[in-house]
Enzyme design. Structure first.
Site, PDB file in Angstrom:
ATOM      1  N   GLY A   1       0.680  -1.653   0.299  1.00 30.20           N
ATOM      2  CA  GLY A   1      -0.178  -0.013   0.100  1.00 30.20           C
ATOM      3  C   GLY A   1       0.949   1.529   0.123  1.00 30.20           C
ATOM      4  O   GLY A   1       0.136   2.092   1.251  1.00 30.20           O
TER       5      GLY A   1
ATOM      6  N   SER B   1       1.649   3.479  -2.540  1.00 28.16           N
ATOM      7  CA  SER B   1       0.953   4.053  -2.964  1.00 28.16           C
ATOM      8  C   SER B   1      -0.087   5.937  -2.914  1.00 28.16           C
ATOM      9  O   SER B   1       0.270   6.673  -3.482  1.00 28.16           O
ATOM     10  CB  SER B   1       0.273   4.306  -4.523  1.00 28.16           C
ATOM     11  OG  SER B   1      -1.562   3.392  -3.646  1.00 28.16           O
TER      12      SER B   1
ATOM     13  N   ARG C   1      -1.654  -1.449  -6.290  1.00 22.89           N
ATOM     14  CA  ARG C   1      -2.871  -2.217  -7.307  1.00 22.89           C
ATOM     15  C   ARG C   1      -2.608  -1.017  -7.974  1.00 22.89           C
ATOM     16  O   ARG C   1      -2.040  -1.433  -9.450  1.00 22.89           O
ATOM     17  CB  ARG C   1      -4.291  -2.450  -6.822  1.00 22.89           C
ATOM     18  CG  ARG C   1      -4.673  -3.565  -6.499  1.00 22.89           C
ATOM     19  CD  ARG C   1      -5.900  -2.724  -5.498  1.00 22.89           C
ATOM     20  NE  ARG C   1      -6.595  -1.466  -5.105  1.00 22.89           N
ATOM     21  CZ  ARG C   1      -7.149  -1.691  -4.089  1.00 22.89           C
ATOM     22  NH1 ARG C   1      -8.635  -2.085  -4.733  1.00 22.89           N
ATOM     23  NH2 ARG C   1      -7.450  -0.617  -3.763  1.00 22.89           N
TER      24      ARG C   1
ATOM     25  N   TYR D   1     -14.911  -3.292   9.765  1.00 23.40           N
ATOM     26  CA  TYR D   1     -13.530  -2.640   9.233  1.00 23.40           C
ATOM     27  C   TYR D   1     -12.969  -2.552  10.897  1.00 23.40           C
ATOM     28  O   TYR D   1     -11.943  -3.346  10.979  1.00 23.40           O
ATOM     29  CB  TYR D   1     -13.607  -0.792   8.817  1.00 23.40           C
ATOM     30  CG  TYR D   1     -12.336  -0.155   9.074  1.00 23.40           C
ATOM     31  CD1 TYR D   1     -11.183  -1.345   8.358  1.00 23.40           C
ATOM     32  CD2 TYR D   1     -11.413   0.292  10.013  1.00 23.40           C
ATOM     33  CE1 TYR D   1      -9.550  -0.350   8.308  1.00 23.40           C
ATOM     34  CE2 TYR D   1     -10.458   1.028   9.805  1.00 23.40           C
ATOM     35  CZ  TYR D   1      -8.960   0.912   9.647  1.00 23.40           C
ATOM     36  OH  TYR D   1      -8.391   0.940   9.445  1.00 23.40           O
TER      37      TYR D   1
ATOM     38  N   LYS E   1      -9.672  -5.054  12.144  1.00 20.35           N
ATOM     39  CA  LYS E   1      -8.585  -4.800  12.900  1.00 20.35           C
ATOM     40  C   LYS E   1      -7.857  -5.673  14.112  1.00 20.35           C
ATOM     41  O   LYS E   1      -6.617  -5.374  14.772  1.00 20.35           O
ATOM     42  CB  LYS E   1      -8.203  -2.770  12.886  1.00 20.35           C
ATOM     43  CG  LYS E   1      -8.189  -2.094  12.197  1.00 20.35           C
ATOM     44  CD  LYS E   1      -6.647  -2.788  11.257  1.00 20.35           C
ATOM     45  CE  LYS E   1      -6.054  -1.703   9.533  1.00 20.35           C
ATOM     46  NZ  LYS E   1      -5.366  -1.883   8.948  1.00 20.35           N
TER      47      LYS E   1
ATOM     48  N   GLU F   1      -4.671  12.138   8.417  1.00 21.78           N
ATOM     49  CA  GLU F   1      -5.331  12.560   6.990  1.00 21.78           C
ATOM     50  C   GLU F   1      -4.303  11.917   5.866  1.00 21.78           C
ATOM     51  O   GLU F   1      -3.027  11.868   5.827  1.00 21.78           O
ATOM     52  CB  GLU F   1      -5.441  13.999   7.416  1.00 21.78           C
ATOM     53  CG  GLU F   1      -6.524  15.053   6.698  1.00 21.78           C
ATOM     54  CD  GLU F   1      -6.137  16.419   7.317  1.00 21.78           C
ATOM     55  OE1 GLU F   1      -5.644  16.631   8.846  1.00 21.78           O
ATOM     56  OE2 GLU F   1      -6.217  16.679   6.242  1.00 21.78           O
TER      57      GLU F   1
HETATM   58  N1  LIG Z   1      -5.934   7.336   8.032  1.00 21.26           N
HETATM   59  C1  LIG Z   1      -6.187   6.511   9.261  1.00 21.26           C
HETATM   60  O1  LIG Z   1      -6.610   7.573   9.301  1.00 21.26           O
HETATM   61  C2  LIG Z   1      -5.630   5.288   9.794  1.00 21.26           C
HETATM   62  C3  LIG Z   1      -5.855   4.707  10.898  1.00 21.26           C
HETATM   63  C4  LIG Z   1      -5.586   3.710  11.535  1.00 21.26           C
HETATM   64  C5  LIG Z   1      -4.788   2.528  10.809  1.00 21.26           C
HETATM   65  N2  LIG Z   1      -4.854   3.289   9.493  1.00 21.26           N
HETATM   66  C6  LIG Z   1      -4.235   2.119   8.181  1.00 21.26           C
HETATM   67  O2  LIG Z   1      -3.144   2.635   7.863  1.00 21.26           O
HETATM   68  C7  LIG Z   1      -2.651   1.711   6.497  1.00 21.26           C
HETATM   69  C8  LIG Z   1      -3.025   2.432   5.184  1.00 21.26           C
HETATM   70  O3  LIG Z   1      -3.450   3.503   5.312  1.00 21.26           O
HETATM   71  P1  LIG Z   1      -4.152   5.411   4.900  1.00 21.26           P
HETATM   72  O4  LIG Z   1      -4.474   6.207   6.187  1.00 21.26           O
HETATM   73  O5  LIG Z   1      -2.187   4.995   4.211  1.00 21.26           O
HETATM   74  O6  LIG Z   1      -4.874   5.257   3.404  1.00 21.26           O
HETATM   75  P2  LIG Z   1      -4.960   5.380   2.118  1.00 21.26           P
HETATM   76  O7  LIG Z   1      -4.279   6.650   1.948  1.00 21.26           O
HETATM   77  O8  LIG Z   1      -6.500   5.312   1.459  1.00 21.26           O
HETATM   78  O9  LIG Z   1      -3.627   4.436   1.262  1.00 21.26           O
HETATM   79  C9  LIG Z   1      -4.145   2.932   1.686  1.00 21.26           C
HETATM   80  C10 LIG Z   1      -2.918   2.188   0.653  1.00 21.26           C
HETATM   81  O10 LIG Z   1      -4.097   0.742   0.223  1.00 21.26           O
HETATM   82  C11 LIG Z   1      -3.746   0.806  -0.737  1.00 21.26           C
HETATM   83  N3  LIG Z   1      -4.054  -0.700  -1.061  1.00 21.26           N
HETATM   84  C12 LIG Z   1      -6.000  -0.977  -1.134  1.00 21.26           C
HETATM   85  N4  LIG Z   1      -6.258  -2.050  -1.143  1.00 21.26           N
HETATM   86  C13 LIG Z   1      -4.820  -2.821  -1.797  1.00 21.26           C
HETATM   87  C14 LIG Z   1      -5.373  -4.271  -1.816  1.00 21.26           C
HETATM   88  N5  LIG Z   1      -5.896  -4.693  -2.527  1.00 21.26           N
HETATM   89  N6  LIG Z   1      -3.608  -4.364  -2.742  1.00 21.26           N
HETATM   90  C15 LIG Z   1      -2.783  -3.264  -2.178  1.00 21.26           C
HETATM   91  N7  LIG Z   1      -2.566  -2.324  -1.690  1.00 21.26           N
HETATM   92  C16 LIG Z   1      -3.933  -2.167  -1.759  1.00 21.26           C
HETATM   93  C17 LIG Z   1      -3.930   1.591  -1.888  1.00 21.26           C
HETATM   94  O11 LIG Z   1      -3.673   1.896  -2.969  1.00 21.26           O
HETATM   95  P3  LIG Z   1      -4.278   1.370  -4.375  1.00 21.26           P
HETATM   96  O12 LIG Z   1      -5.650   1.944  -4.358  1.00 21.26           O
HETATM   97  O13 LIG Z   1      -3.249   1.620  -5.368  1.00 21.26           O
HETATM   98  O14 LIG Z   1      -3.942  -0.475  -4.771  1.00 21.26           O
HETATM   99  C18 LIG Z   1      -2.835   3.088  -0.461  1.00 21.26           C
HETATM  100  O15 LIG Z   1      -1.613   2.327  -1.463  1.00 21.26           O
HETATM  101  C19 LIG Z   1      -4.157   0.218   6.351  1.00 21.26           C
HETATM  102  O16 LIG Z   1      -3.890  -0.753   6.781  1.00 21.26           O
HETATM  103  C20 LIG Z   1      -5.276   1.309   7.553  1.00 21.26           C
HETATM  104  O17 LIG Z   1      -6.150   0.825   7.904  1.00 21.26           O
HETATM  105  C21 LIG Z   1      -5.344   4.059   8.551  1.00 21.26           C
END
Ligand SMILES: NC(=O)c1ccc[n+]([C@@H]2O[C@H](COP(=O)([O-])OP(=O)(O)OC[C@H]3O[C@@H](n4cnc5c(N)ncnc54)[C@H](OP(=O)(O)O)[C@@H]3O)[C@@H](O)[C@H]2O)c1
Length: 254
Positions: free
Chosen positions: A13, A15, A38, A160, A164, A196
């Protein structure tokens, strides 16, 4: 971080959001980073920006919910770099899918990415470490605050949150299996509060105003705050396992 210079990290992930910043930071610390997702165009742009830094970034396209794609990515990493020393299981998502009205396919997709994808990458990363005699490898699981409790007024995020909670349990199980195998491979769970990124915009793709409101109520975490936590966990001396790190915005209500 000196002992990680020149070694190989997989960041899933990469990107967007947290994974993007983690990949950038590990490259700056001298690691050979493979960033997968992806859609790899943003990873390629980041790789181009990082040319000349201490490490390198290589994009690989992979949907972590598809086991055949994960296995062929690990094969590619083996032939290009030898194997994986650090695996940051960051790929993850939420759909807006309440328990009483949600779509089964959306639940399935969250389970397949957030739980099964993480497990398959973890298994393959540890296999890669063991076959090369790497005893100081590190698995980092991007968990969440909601892997430990549920927010009030967040019905779309209940499933979700369950994925987790599964990660919280899997970290405990993995640690026991690694200890039983007499390895010193470490596992760390990082549990951020609201950060964010594109996460909420993707979750509420049809209602971006909801995501905008979510991110505007308090001063949230930035992706770089979580990248800093990854560096902290990796930098700990070999006898120290950062087991669980909860990282909240100062103003966040729990
Ligand atoms: N943002 C928050 O508040 C928060 C809080 C706690 C935990 N998290 C966790 O932190 C992690 C990263 O989240 P983020 O906030 O950075 O979200 P984000 O900006 O939406 O990034 C998610 C990343 O996961 C990739 N992804 C999604 N589905 C995928 C798949 N099937 N195969 C490969 N890659 C995939 C996306 O790339 P593509 O779409 O190009 O595949 C993207 O690079 C996640 O596990 C999330 O649950 C986030």
């Amino acid at each position: 971080m000196q002992r990680w210079v020149g070694r190989v990290a997989l960041v899933t992930g990469a990107s967007s959001g947290i994974g993007y910043e983690v990949a950038r930071s590990l490259v700056k610390h001298g690691m050979k980073v493979v960033g997968c997702s992806r859609n790899t165009s943003k990873i390629q742009e980041l790789a181009d920006d990082l040319v000349g830094e201490a490490g390198s970034l290589t994009p690989m396209q992979c949907d972590v919910s598809k086991e055949d794609e994960v296995l062929s990515m690990f094969d590619n990493i083996k032939s290009s770099f030898g194997g994986v020393d650090v695996c940051v299981n960051n790929a993850g998502l939420s759909h807006d899918a309440p328990l009483l009205t949600g779509d089964t396919e959306q639940w399935r997709n969250m389970f397949e990415v957030n739980v099964l994808g993480l497990c398959v990458c973890t298994r393959e990363a540890v296999k890669s470490m063991k076959e090369r005699g790497v005893d100081d490898g590190h698995i980092i699981q991007l968990n969440s605050a909601v892997g430990h409790f549920q927010y009030a007024n967040n019905p779309g995020g209940h499933f979700y949150s369950a994925t987790k909670f599964a990660v919280t349990s899997l970290v405990e199980g993995l640690r026991k299996e690694l200890l039983k195998d007499n390895t010193h491979i470490r596992v760390s769970s990082l549990s951020p509060g609201l950060t964010e990124t594109e996460f909420s915009y993707r979750m509420f793709a049809k209602h971006p105003e909801i995501a905008k409101k979510k991110y505007s109520q308090i001063e949230n975490l930035k992706s770089v705050d979580i990248a800093d936590a990854v560096i902290y966990a990796l930098s700990a001396p070999k006898h120290v396992q950062i087991h669980e790190l909860s990282i909240y915005p100062t103003e966040m209500a729990t």
